[in-house]
Write a protein that holds these residues in place. Structure first.
Motif, PDB file in Angstrom:
ATOM      1  N   LEU A 122       0.723  10.068   1.699  1.00 56.46           N
ATOM      2  CA  LEU A 122       0.428   9.105   0.629  1.00 56.46           C
ATOM      3  C   LEU A 122       1.462   9.198  -0.486  1.00 56.46           C
ATOM      4  CD1 LEU A 122      -3.458   9.459   0.283  1.00 56.46           C
ATOM      5  CD2 LEU A 122      -2.193   7.716   1.542  1.00 56.46           C
ATOM      6  N   ARG A 123       1.816  10.436  -0.859  1.00 50.71           N
ATOM      7  CA  ARG A 123       2.766  10.582  -1.969  1.00 50.71           C
ATOM      8  C   ARG A 123       4.161  10.138  -1.555  1.00 50.71           C
ATOM      9  NH1 ARG A 123      -1.094  14.722  -4.370  1.00 50.71           N
ATOM     10  NH2 ARG A 123      -1.574  13.631  -6.318  1.00 50.71           N
ATOM     11  N   SER A 124       4.496  10.306  -0.265  1.00 48.54           N
ATOM     12  CA  SER A 124       5.816   9.835   0.183  1.00 48.54           C
ATOM     13  C   SER A 124       5.878   8.306   0.096  1.00 48.54           C
ATOM     14  CB  SER A 124       6.103  10.306   1.610  1.00 48.54           C
ATOM     15  OG  SER A 124       5.444   9.484   2.557  1.00 48.54           O
ATOM     16  N   LEU A 125       4.728   7.683   0.234  1.00 42.29           N
ATOM     17  CA  LEU A 125       4.685   6.219   0.130  1.00 42.29           C
ATOM     18  C   LEU A 125       4.709   5.769  -1.328  1.00 42.29           C
ATOM     19  CD1 LEU A 125       1.930   5.555   2.822  1.00 42.29           C
ATOM     20  CD2 LEU A 125       4.336   4.894   3.004  1.00 42.29           C
ATOM     21  N   GLY A 126       4.529   6.705  -2.233  1.00 40.49           N
ATOM     22  CA  GLY A 126       4.553   6.365  -3.659  1.00 40.49           C
ATOM     23  C   GLY A 126       3.184   6.079  -4.245  1.00 40.49           C
TER      24      GLY A 126
ATOM     25  N   TYR B 145       9.820  17.965   2.069  1.00 37.74           N
ATOM     26  CA  TYR B 145      11.047  17.388   2.630  1.00 37.74           C
ATOM     27  C   TYR B 145      11.932  18.391   3.351  1.00 37.74           C
ATOM     28  CZ  TYR B 145       9.780  13.035   0.415  1.00 37.74           C
ATOM     29  OH  TYR B 145       9.119  11.890   0.094  1.00 37.74           O
TER      30      TYR B 145
ATOM     31  N   PRO C 117       6.259  10.272  -6.535  1.00 38.22           N
ATOM     32  CA  PRO C 117       5.922   9.234  -7.520  1.00 38.22           C
ATOM     33  C   PRO C 117       5.598   9.822  -8.892  1.00 38.22           C
ATOM     34  CG  PRO C 117       4.160   9.494  -5.893  1.00 38.22           C
ATOM     35  CD  PRO C 117       5.310  10.302  -5.409  1.00 38.22           C
TER      36      PRO C 117
ATOM     37  N   ALA D 224      12.122   8.157   1.117  1.00 35.26           N
ATOM     38  CA  ALA D 224      10.933   8.940   0.732  1.00 35.26           C
ATOM     39  C   ALA D 224      10.032   9.158   1.939  1.00 35.26           C
ATOM     40  CB  ALA D 224      10.173   8.223  -0.384  1.00 35.26           C
ATOM     41  N   VAL D 225      10.046   8.187   2.848  1.00 34.70           N
ATOM     42  CA  VAL D 225       9.230   8.310   4.057  1.00 34.70           C
ATOM     43  C   VAL D 225      10.049   8.902   5.199  1.00 34.70           C
ATOM     44  CG1 VAL D 225       7.810   7.063   5.729  1.00 34.70           C
ATOM     45  CG2 VAL D 225       7.886   6.301   3.345  1.00 34.70           C
TER      46      VAL D 225
ATOM     47  N   LEU E 239      10.814  12.713   5.243  1.00 32.99           N
ATOM     48  CA  LEU E 239       9.677  13.634   5.253  1.00 32.99           C
ATOM     49  C   LEU E 239       9.725  14.499   6.523  1.00 32.99           C
ATOM     50  CD1 LEU E 239       7.443  13.464   3.043  1.00 32.99           C
ATOM     51  CD2 LEU E 239       6.073  12.174   4.672  1.00 32.99           C
TER      52      LEU E 239
END
Lengths: 186, 826, 263
Positions: free
Chosen positions: A172-176, B310, B324, B467-468, B471
């Motif tokens: 979820l956090r990687s998606l922002g 990461y 975020p 960001a995705v 990961l």
């Protein structure tokens, strides 16, 4: 009188699946035919309801649950269980109301449709990407870098394992996402 | 819990207030019963007489929402009668600290603390915010806090505490709470007897304390009592939150919450653009060499978390940049989510293993919000009111455009992994059977989504795809193409513990790259270690999976069971245990020592809160409350949003026009959603003749939460088949209701159908010499099961207000106003 | 001595009803369709599908407050069981060496005599199967060294199971410890039961708990006096016949015209 772990196993004649278990768990002969747990496989679990964390033994035969009851070795509950813990059997595969197929409800529809996992997962992933990309904020109104979306929110779940909670928040956090909440808040 | 379930047996006085342990944590009574067999006193304080009260030595009723008054009276009693544990209070708490002379107490400042800015109304301030300048400690020239160990200085915390709670007299408390004075005195006497060094008292609380607009201050009042009586860190003591879900402790530790990252690290804010600025903002400092200031290690934990997210795919700053950021000062919690959803700004929503259509306060607003979504993903083992909201009462499916996915997941015993109980024990569970049909473990579903999203962003690009795509996801044996074969909880548990990412030399010992970190003291801030959650570092080491341990020996003799599963942090079973000993490391209670010092063997017993020598060793020692920057437990708590001391305020919805304590009716700093004269769903009804009855919500033994699991189980439904409302005989007579009648409970926000249980277990209260009635309703029910075809409104949360505690934003579901009338709901 | 007993200490019962569900789970008993009748108690009483239940009662504490009583109700497993006496089918109701009184569903003819003669009206008639059923004291578990499901699951030791002597001793020491109106119930009637109670209130306060349980005099008369007497007279009759035969020889049929005339 207290049933010790040993005598309990003696009756069920069971092998217990517990990694790193120090007990010797060879099958024993004494087993009366009258008990339904005879020669059942025993798996230890922790009750899924409140956070006392009672131990429960799930007895299975050929992959089917034949009985569940308190784990007498567990130091907190010592074999005892409340009404909810005692009814674990009824949320196993024996409960015909368990959800077993992904369901989909189209916009404006008044019914569920059964779908394949691939179908729903593809559709959900596409929805996430579409909403994320449409609502993603690189900067807030002050011009600060924020890299977040306020278009998607998530609640849940204290019903998941630790490992699942972690990977869920990681995704979820990687998606922002910033709207991440669960049972602890309410 | 600062302590743990078995430890209840060591207590001399157990106060159950704000919880109903016999019904909601039934197995706790195994240990309470054992304590009582030893002669312990059990106290139950609750608006109604519960199954807990039925077993208690002393029961006292109190009106919902008046706990601070009740407990404030106890603080006064302890101070007036000199029953506090003097040495403990003086040496381990900030009672001796001197406060800024400009600080003002509510008694001298219109019912609020100094520094409040807000709008003045006839009910006092609303939507206020404190400037905390005056809530500060006086400092010595070297930067350490100024203290007066005689506790006599008029500016010292102890004297301020005395002054503040001097207003909480028996008469005043009784007028506010409705508790008879003799009962108050009886309880104060029994509980404060645990102030003797060899005695310990404990408190068991749950949502009965948290679900209030003064929730945190409820708990603070009790924490102050526990510190005055020397009950923190000792066996049979502590402040024990009874968590309501099997893994709500673990899910909180792993921070499925907007404001924290795993390990209780702060969620980054927009004003912290770099990891360095983030660390600087969040790492506290101390000038006192004897303060351990544990959070001084913050950068090690944040760096290790970035590595867990990461890996070596990014550097630390890059990983941080993908995380975020929240706007400074903005709250993104539960109530905000559903407000934004109701306004239509949220488009996509996951209700994963949760049923907000029943569990959220003002659930009617939530249900309306769900209908404004583009899409909803609901993961559960049973159908529920959230996933099927579009088919619920008052809904017109044709008009609802929300696309809904209901995904079947595995139950707890159909997969492998760990959960953490209320006593912080991380316990491993095994897979007993396959999930039915096509149901899958949550971990598999999450993994499936990740792989699809990764592929989409790799193929099609989009907003901040790295960001995705960067990961790491090494959660199982890899197949060709780098995907995992299946989600394996062991791989994740190891990542949570943490790895050395390169060969690291620590204290002369070499730790090889790729091995598991033995404990959080080994974590590094330079990216050479990974660890999701420093609190869980030590849970899965080179020695194996600690959570799976099943050794039933108890060398402690006080029920610590140190080799059964594993407990955070570092397998420490009683938190703050360094406060259980005197300056020489000798236990206050010799008969139930948690730890003790010996010059030959060092510390014995539980894992101590830091291995430094006892306090008498001077600079080689550290103060016991290591998580606080100054090392002292906080009786004066300037970190809170709504005051450094607790003060009684009425619930947002209350049966009285005035707060007897001051001119400030409700907590001045709560965020108000209701707007005067705006008829929306955020209505409130305070001292409103249409809603004259106090109502509270609760659970019963036989169901769980919204009933999403238990209402589908015939054995449990048999025991508690339908929604009910409990009320006194007096109220039933006034309303013409007989036991077993169908009735309607209504608040300004909604109404629900229920069966009346007319009982002597509820009694009217005398509040300022007026008779006030209270009723109670369980929140386990909903329209979906049983009798879905009736589409009957049954969820208690259709009535509750969306108003939150200013510190936590936990909604005030435990005190609000209703009416009860005979007959079914419309 | 293999004799076992169950001790229900109501002072420790929290009414969590783990026992009610554990019983259903072990004995594979279906749930009943219930309604809320204005109380936590459900089902309302014992049934063919409910062998044990907690009875909830609110009583005045005499000081303006209330007491909430929880009593686990189930078969008493009498040493001298009325049900067994009344049962017309040999071996249908039997006693195990441990003291359990068990109905064999294979043999039960559903005549309900056991229900009427039980001083507690425990055995229940199942209209589906046309059989009687009740608590078995988990004799299948007990025979295998386990304790009954309800006792196993009880969190607070309110349901204990062990050697009968130990249970009686425990009961008396507990009642003494509790003092006041606490008493032991079950050890002194019907030959002594195998489910006994420590009660905190006088027995008469509890619902469905007779103060002085006894098997109806009719049954006692039938079973203890008339039935042996009738068996004796039957045997006596046969003996007399035999004697008559020895003395007088076989009786020849005599046909008397007049008798058959049908006047």
């Amino acid at each position: 009188m207290k049933v010790s772990r040993r005598s309990f196993l003696k009756i069920s004649g069971a092998a217990i699946t517990a990694g790193g278990l120090s007990l010797s768990l060879e099958q024993e002969k004494a087993c009366a035919k009258t008990t339904k747990i005879c020669f059942a496989k025993e798996t230890v679990t922790i009750c899924p309801y409140c956070a006392v964390g009672c131990g429960i033994i799930v007895q299975t035969r050929h992959g089917r649950v034949v009985n569940t009851e308190g784990d007498p070795d567990h130091p907190v509950n010592q074999g005892s269980l409340c009404s909810k813990g005692s009814s674990l059997y009824q949320i196993t595969h024996h409960n015909k109301n368990r959800l077993t197929r992904p369901l989909y409800r189209a916009p404006g529809s008044s019914r569920w449709e059964e779908k394949s996992w691939d179908w729903v997962m593809d559709k959900i992933a596409n929805n996430i990407k579409k909403t994320r990309d449409a609502t993603f904020m690189e900067r807030n109104i002050l011009g600060q870098i924020v890299n977040r979306t306020e278009g998607i929110a998530s609640v849940g779940s204290a019903a998941m394992d630790n490992e699942e909670c972690y990977v869920y928040q990681k995704l979820l956090r990687s998606l922002g996402l910033v709207y991440i909440e669960h049972q602890a808040r309410i | 819990m600062t302590n743990h379930w078995i430890d209840l047996r060591n207590s001399d006085c157990i106060m159950i207030m704000g919880s109903n342990a016999a019904e909601n944590h039934p197995i706790s009574f195994k240990w309470i019963t054992k304590a009582m067999e030893r002669g312990a006193t059990l106290i139950s304080v609750d608006p109604r007489f519960t199954r807990t009260s039925a077993k208690a030595d002393i029961y006292a009723p109190l009106r919902s929402g008046t706990d601070i008054a009740f407990l404030g009276g106890m603080v006064k009693y302890i101070l007036d009668k000199n029953l506090y544990f003097e040495e403990y209070t003086r040496e381990y708490t900030n009672a001796s600290f001197l406060i800024n002379p400009g600080f003002k107490l509510p008694a001298e400042n219109c019912g609020v603390f100094s520094g409040l800015k807000g709008t003045m109304t006839r009910e006092g301030y609303i939507n206020g915010k404190y400037d905390k300048t005056t809530w500060s400690f006086q400092k010595n020239p070297d930067g350490t806090p100024r203290k007066d160990k005689t506790l006599q200085h008029p500016d010292c915390v102890f004297q301020l505490l005395k002054k503040h709670f001097s207003r909480y007299s028996l008469d005043m408390v009784s007028d506010i709470t409705g508790t008879p004075k003799d009962r108050l005195e009886q309880i104060y006497r029994a509980y404060s007897a645990t102030g003797k060094p060899e005695k310990s008292g404990t408190v068991m609380y749950a949502m009965g304390w948290t679900q209030h607009t003064v929730g945190v201050q409820n708990i603070r009042t009790m924490a102050i009592i526990q510190l005055l009586l020397g009950n923190m860190g000792v066996a049979g003591g502590g402040v024990n939150a009874l968590r309501g879900e099997s893994n709500v402790q673990g899910s909180t530790d792993h921070c499925l919450l907007f404001h924290i990252l795993p390990g209780y690290l702060k969620a980054p804010r927009a004003s912290q653009p770099t990891l360095q600025s983030y660390n600087e903002k969040n790492t506290p400092e101390t000038s006192d060499p004897m303060s351990a200031n544990w959070w001084g290690n913050y950068p090690k934990y944040s760096a290790s978390l970035m590595r867990a997210h990461y890996g070596l795919n990014t550097n630390l700053e890059e990983a941080y940049s993908y995380t975020p950021k929240l706007d400074d000062g903005k709250n993104y919690s539960w109530l905000t989510i559903f407000d934004e959803m109701y306004k239509g700004t949220i488009k996509g929503f996951f209700a994963w293993g949760q049923n907000p259509a029943c569990s959220g306060a003002n659930a009617g607003k939530i249900r309306q919000g769900l209908a404004r979504l583009d899409w909803l993903v609901n993961v559960n083992i049973f159908d529920n009111e959230t996933g099927s909201f579009w088919n619920g009462p008052g809904m017109e499916p044709k008009e609802i455009e929300t696309e809904v996915f209901m995904l079947p997941c595995a139950a707890s015993f159909e997969k492998e992994g760990s959960i953490t109980n209320s006593g912080r024990w991380m316990q491993w569970r095994y897979k007993a059977t396959e999930p039915p049909g096509e149901a899958r473990p949550d971990g598999e579903i999450i993994t499936g989504l990740f792989y699809r999203l990764k592929a989409l962003y790799e193929e099609k690009g989009g907003k901040l795809p790295e960001a995705v795509t960067k990961l790491t996801w090494d959660y199982g044996f890899k197949l060709p193409g780098d995907k995992i074969r299946s989600f394996d909880a062991h791989f994740v548990a190891k990542e949570i513990n943490g790895y050395f990412l390169k060969d690291v030399q620590i204290k002369g010992k070499l730790y090889k790259k790729g091995t598991l970190v033995p404990g959080f003291a080994y974590l590094q801030d330079d990216g050479s270690t990974s660890s999701v959650n420093w609190l869980y570092c030590n849970s899965y080491t080179e020695e194996g999976n600690m959570a799976a341990r099943r050794d039933t020996s108890d060398p402690s003799g006080i029920g610590l069971y140190p080799r059964w599963s594993w407990c955070w942090p570092l397998n420490r079973r009683v938190l703050y245990n360094r406060a259980s000993v005197d300056k020489d490391g000798q236990p206050w209670a010799m008969k139930k020592p948690v730890i003790w010092w010996s010059s030959e063997t060092g510390w014995n017993g539980d894992v101590p809160d830091g291995g430094w020598k006892p306090l008498s060793a001077g600079s080689e020692s550290r103060y016991p409350f290591i998580m606080k920057p100054d090392g002292y437990a906080r009786i004066f708590g300037p970190g809170l949003t709504d005051g450094p001391f607790p003060e009684h305020y009425e619930p947002l919805e209350c049966p009285v026009e005035k707060n007897l304590m001051s001119k400030q009716l409700v907590n001045p700093v709560i965020k108000r959603w209701d707007k005067e004269g705006v008829p929306d769903l955020d209505l409130r009804a305070t001292f409103d003749s249409r809603y004259p009855i106090v109502c509270t919500t609760y659970r019963v033994s036989e169901h769980w939460q919204t009933g999403v699991m238990t209402r589908w189980q015939p054995w449990l439904l048999e025991l508690q088949p339908e929604m009910f409302v409990e009320m006194s005989h007096d109220l039933a007579d006034i309303r013409g209701i007989r036991n077993g009648d169908k009735v309607t409970v209504k608040s300004v926000r909604g109404e629900v159908a229920a069966v009346a249980i007319v009982t002597s277990r509820f009694k009217p209260f005398q509040i300022s010499r007026n008779t006030t009635h209270q009723v109670g309703i369980p929140w386990h029910y909903g329209w979906r099961q049983p009798d879905p075809e009736k589409k009957e409104m049954r969820s208690a949360n259709l009535l509750t207000p969306n108003i939150g505690d200013p510190n936590t934003m936990i909604p005030e579901s435990k005190a609000f106003m209703v009416d009860v009338v005979k007959g079914g709901a419309k | 001595m293999n004799e076992k007993a169950m001790l229900v200490d109501v002072s420790n019962c929290t009414g969590c009803r783990g026992c009610q569900v554990a019983c259903k789970s072990w004995n594979a008993l279906p749930a009943e369709q219930t309604r809320n009748h204005g109380s936590y108690q459900n089902p309302q009483g014992l049934s063919p599908y409910t062998y044990t239940l907690i009875r909830f009662q609110e009583v005045d504490d005499g000081r303006g407050g209330v007491k909430w009583l929880f009593r686990n109700d189930k078969c008493f497993h009498c040493t001298d069981p009325g049900c067994m006496k009344a049962c017309p089918v040999p071996g249908c109701i039997f006693k195990t060496p441990e003291g359990a009184v068990v109905i064999d569903p294979e043999k039960c003819i559903g005549c309900r005599y056991c229900y009427y003669t039980c001083p507690f009206n425990i055995p229940q008639y199942d209209e589906q199967t046309e059989k009687m059923s009740k608590c078995t004291l988990c004799h299948d578990r007990v025979a295998n060294g386990l304790i009954p499901a309800c006792a196993k699951t009880c969190p607070t030791g309110a349901i204990l199971f062990g050697n009968r002597e130990d249970m009686i001793n425990k009961a008396y020491s507990r009642a003494q410890e509790l003092g006041g109106t606490a008493s032991v119930y079950g050890d002194r009637f019907l030959g002594g039961t195998h489910v006994m109670y420590v009660l905190t209130e006088p027995p008469g306060v509890y619902a469905k708990l007779p103060e002085n349980p006894q098997i109806s005099t009719g049954l006692v008369l039938w079973k203890e006096v008339l039935k042996p007497l009738s068996i004796a007279s039957l045997i006596g009759g046969i003996g007399a016949c035999f004697l008559y035969y020895i003395i007088k020889g076989p009786k020849r049929p005599e046909f008397e015209e007049g008798d058959k005339s049908g006047e």
